[in-house]
Design an enzyme around this catalytic site. Structure first.
Site, mmCIF file in Angstrom:
data_model
loop_
_atom_site.group_PDB
_atom_site.id
_atom_site.type_symbol
_atom_site.label_atom_id
_atom_site.label_comp_id
_atom_site.label_asym_id
_atom_site.label_seq_id
_atom_site.Cartn_x
_atom_site.Cartn_y
_atom_site.Cartn_z
ATOM 1 C CD GLU A 266 -2.773 1.234 2.455
ATOM 2 O OE1 GLU A 266 -3.436 2.264 2.680
ATOM 3 O OE2 GLU A 266 -2.816 0.229 3.184
ATOM 4 C CE LYS A 308 -6.317 -0.048 1.759
ATOM 5 N NZ LYS A 308 -6.630 -0.365 3.169
#
Length: 629
Positions: A266, A308
Site C-alpha cells: 500500500e 492497495k
C-alpha cells in the site's frame, strides 16, 4: 600516465575498483594534483604485489573469459529478479488462490485495522467511551451482519482484533472464514519521520516482521497489509523517501510470502496539498514504478501479491476543479503505465473521501475499464473511513450507546453501493436496490417484445385448439351436407369453366365448319366420291381410338377433379382472367390447339345432354352432307 599503465597489470582484481575509485575521488578533490595521487596509489598496489599473485590474477581473468555467457546470466538472475525461486510450488499455488479470492469481481475489502488509539479518537468524537469491549462489539457488527459476504471478499484486522472473539466464543478470523470472507492483518508498527527530510516518513516494523507473521498465520490470517504514506509538497516526496519506502514494501512482501501470507502493498499518497491532477499523476507513476522495480529486484513472486493504493486525486487545496471522468482517466493511465499484468487486483483506499465521492470515482474508473477493455485487473475498494464515518454518526445523541442494529442496516446499504461502484453500475444518489429494480425492469422490457411475438404466435394456436372440437362436431353434422356442398362448387366451377368453353365452342365450331367447308369445296371440284367416303370413315376410326384414351384420361383426371373441387371462386375468376388475357394477347396455334384439347376434355368430363345431342346432330349433319356429295 606511463607509470600508471605499467603498474595496472599487477593490481589484484578484487582491489582494482577500490584503488581506481579512491584515486578518482582524490583526483576530484585535489584538482591538478590528482594525477600524482593516482600514480602513487597505483605504485603502492604494484609494490605490494608479488610475482605469484600476478600469475594467479591472470589465471582468474583467463577463466572468466572462457566461461560461457549463459552461466553468468543465470548467476546474475539468481541474485535478483528471481520471482520467488525460494518458494515451493505448493506455496505459490496457495498464494495465488488467496489473491484470486480477494480479487472476486463485485467484492471488496473492509479495512477495520485502526489501532486502539485511532478508533478511540473516533469513539470520543461521537460520545462513545473507548474501551476494549466497545471496540469488540463494534467490530463484531462489522463482521457478522447478515449479507455482507455478498459484497466483501476480505477484511483487514488490527492485531488486537486478531485475538478477540465474538459472542459465541469464536475468534474473529474463524468467524469471517465461515462467511467466506478472508481475514488479514496489519503487521506494521509506527510512522517514523526521516531526518533531514521534512514531511517524508517511513514505516517501522521490519526487524521483527517474520516472527509476527508466524504468529498471525497461526491465529488464522491469510494475508497482511503494509502502508507507506507519502505527501506531495514543494520539495517532496524526495527521491530518498520514495526509494526507502518502496524498498521497505518489497522487503515486507518478500518476508510475508516466505511465511505463507499474501502481501498487500500500500503506497499511499495522501490528499493534503495544493498540487493539481497532472502533478499527482507524475508522482504516482514515479512511486509505483519504483515499487514494482524494487519488488522484482527483491525476487517477490508477483502473482502472489495485491496492490492497495490511493486514488489519483488533486490536492485538497487545489484551485482547479476536475470532473469525475478526468480523475478516472488519470487513474487508469497510471495503472496502464506501471502495473504488471501478473497482479490480479487493485483495491483503492478512500483516503478521507466520503462514501459518495469515493463511490463516484471508483464507478467512473470501472466504466472506463469496461469501455476500453485493456485492463486485466479487478478494480475494487478497500475502505475504512468512507464506510465507518456514517456508522459512527449514528452514535451521536445516544448517551454513549452503540446502536448496533441501525449500524448493521446502514452498513449493508453502504456495502451495496461500494459493490455497485466496483462493477461500474453505481448511480449517485440512487440506492442500489432501486438500481437493481431498474435493471430488472429493463430486462423485462427487453423480453416483452419477444413474449408478445410468442403470444401472437400462440393465439392462432389457441383458436385452433378451441376450434378443433367444434370442427369435429360440425364435421359429423355436415358429412351429409358435404356431398351437396361439393356438388355446388362443382356446378359453379363447371359453370364458370363452361362460360369460356361456350365461347371457345362457338369459335371452334366456326373454325371447324370453315375447315370442313374448305375440303368439301375442293372435294366437289377435284376428289371423287370414293375419297370422300374414305375421309368420312376416318373420323369414325379416330372416335373409336379416342374412346380408350378417354377412359385412361378420365382415370388420370379423377385426382384432378378433387383438386378442382377445392378451388375457390377467386381462383376460378383468376383462371378466367388469365384465359381471357391469353386470348387477347395473341396466342399461337399451339396454344389454340392446347385450348382445343382442354375444351375437348371439358366436354368429355361434364358436357350436358344438350351439348351431347348437339354434337350428335352436327355429326349426323356431316354424314348426311357427305352422302349427298
Amino acid at each position: 600516465m606511463e607509470a600508471f599503465i605499467a603498474a595496472r597489470a599487477p593490481i589484484p582484481v578484487s582491489f582494482a575498483p577500490v584503488a581506481v575509485a579512491n584515486a578518482a575521488h582524490e583526483s576530484h578533490g585535489r584538482g591538478s594534483t590528482g594525477s600524482a595521487a593516482t600514480a602513487s596509489v597505483a605504485l603502492l598496489c604494484a609494490i605490494g604485489s608479488s610475482r605469484g599473485r600476478r600469475n594467479a590474477t591472470e589465471r582468474r581473468i583467463a577463466l572468466a573469459r572462457r566461461r560461457p555467457p549463459a552461466k553468468v546470466a543465470r548467476q546474475v538472475c539468481h541474485r535478483s529478479c528471481h520471482g520467488g525461486e525460494h518458494l515451493s510450488p505448493e506455496r505459490k499455488q496457495e498464494l495465488e488462490a488467496i489473491c484470486q479470492k480477494i480479487a472476486t469481481p463485485g467484492k471488496g475489502i473492509t479495512a477495520t485495522d485502526e489501532g486502539p488509539g485511532t478508533i478511540g479518537g473516533r469513539f470520543e468524537n461521537v460520545g462513545v467511551e473507548n474501551t476494549e469491549e466497545h471496540r469488540r462489539i463494534y467490530r463484531q457488527m462489522l463482521y457478522d451482519t447478515p449479507g455482507i459476504n455478498n459484497y466483501l471478499s476480505a477484511a483487514i484486522l488490527d492485531p488486537e482484533t486478531m485475538y478477540q472473539k465474538d459472542d459465541d466464543g469464536v475468534p474473529f478470523p474463524q468467524a469471517l472464514e465461515k462467511r467466506n470472507i478472508i481475514p488479514g492483518v496489519k503487521p506494521h508498527l509506527k510512522v517514523y519521520e526521516l531526518p533531514g527530510c521534512p514531511g517524508d516518513t517511513v514505516m517501522q516494523g521490519l526487524d521483527s516482521l517474520a516472527q509476527r507473521c508466524k504468529e498471525y498465520k497461526a491465529a488464522g490470517a491469510k494475508f497482511a497489509k503494509w502502508r507507506s504514506p507519502l505527501q506531495i509538497s514543494r520539495w517532496g516526496p524526495s527521491r530518498l523517501a520514495i526509494e526507502a519506502n518502496m524498498n521497505d514494501l518489497a522487503r515486507y512482501a518478500l518476508i510475508c510470502q516466505d511465511e505463507g501470507l499474501v502481501p498487500i502493498v500500500e503506497p499511499d499518497i495522501v490528499m493534503k496539498g495544493e498540487h493539481d491532477l497532472e502533478t499527482a499523476m507524475a508522482v504516482n507513476i514515479e512511486v509505483q514504478s519504483t515499487l514494482y522495480k524494487a519488488m522484482l529486484e527483491h525476487g517477490v513472486y508477483m502473482e502472489g501479491t495485491i496492490l492497495k493504493t490511493n486514488l489519483v486525486n488533486p490536492g485538497l487545496s487545489c484551485d482547479t476543479d476536475y470532473s469525475v471522468e478526468e480523475i478516472a482517466m488519470a487513474n487508469t493511465a497510471v495503472l496502464r503505465r506501471t502495473m504488471p499484468v501478473a497482479i490480479r487486483g487493485v483495491n483503492f483506499l478512500s483516503g478521507g473521501q466520503t462514501l459518495e465521492g469515493a463511490a463516484a470515482r471508483l464507478n467512473a474508473i470501472n466504466q472506463v475499464k469496461n469501455r476500453m477493455g485493456r485492463m486485466p485487473w479487478n478494480i475494487s475498494f478497500s475502505w475504512s473511513w468512507a464506510l465507518q464515518a456514517p456508522l459512527l454518526d449514528l452514535c451521536k445523541g445516544k448517551g454513549g450507546k452503540i446502536p448496533l442494529k441501525e449500524m448493521s442496516e446502514l452498513y449493508l446499504q453502504e456495502l451495496a453501493i461500494a459493490s455497485a461502484a466496483a462493477q461500474g453500475k453505481y448511480k449517485e444518489g440512487i440506492p442500489p436496490e432501486v438500481i437493481r429494480e431498474d435493471e430488472e425492469v429493463k430486462k423485462k422490457d427487453a423480453d416483452e417484445p419477444t413474449k408478445e411475438a410468442e403470444a401472437k404466435k400462440e393465439e392462432p394456436r389457441k383458436d385452433e385448439k378451441k376450434e378443433e372440437p367444434k370442427k369435429e362436431a360440425e364435421a359429423k353434422k355436415e358429412e351429409p351436407k358435404k356431398e351437396e356442398k361439393k356438388e355446388e362448387p362443382k356446378k359453379d366451377a363447371e359453370a364458370k369453366k363452361e362460360e369460356p368453353k361456350k365461347e371457345e365452342k362457338k369459335e371452334e365450331s366456326k373454325e371447324a365448319e370453315a375447315k370442313k367447308e374448305e375440303p368439301k369445296k375442293e372435294e366437289k371440284k377435284e376428289e371423287p366420291k370414293k375419297e370422300a367416303e374414305a375421309k368420312k370413315e376416318e373420323p369414325k376410326k379416330e372416335e373409336k381410338k379416342e374412346e380408350p384414351k378417354k377412359e385412361a384420361e378420365a382415370k388420370k383426371e379423377e385426382p384432378k377433379k378433387e383438386e378442382r373441387q377445392g378451388r375457390t371462386e377467386e381462383g376460378g375468376r383468376g383462371q378466367e382472367g388469365r384465359a381471357k388475357e391469353g386470348r387477347e394477347e395473341g396466342r399461337t396455334k399451339k396454344e389454340v390447339r392446347g385450348q382445343e384439347g382442354r375444351a375437348k376434355e371439358g366436354r368429355e368430363e361434364g358436357r350436358t345432354q344438350e351439348g351431347g345431342r348437339g354434337q350428335e346432330g352436327r355429326a349426323k349433319e356431316g354424314r348426311e352432307e357427305g352422302r349427298t356429295e
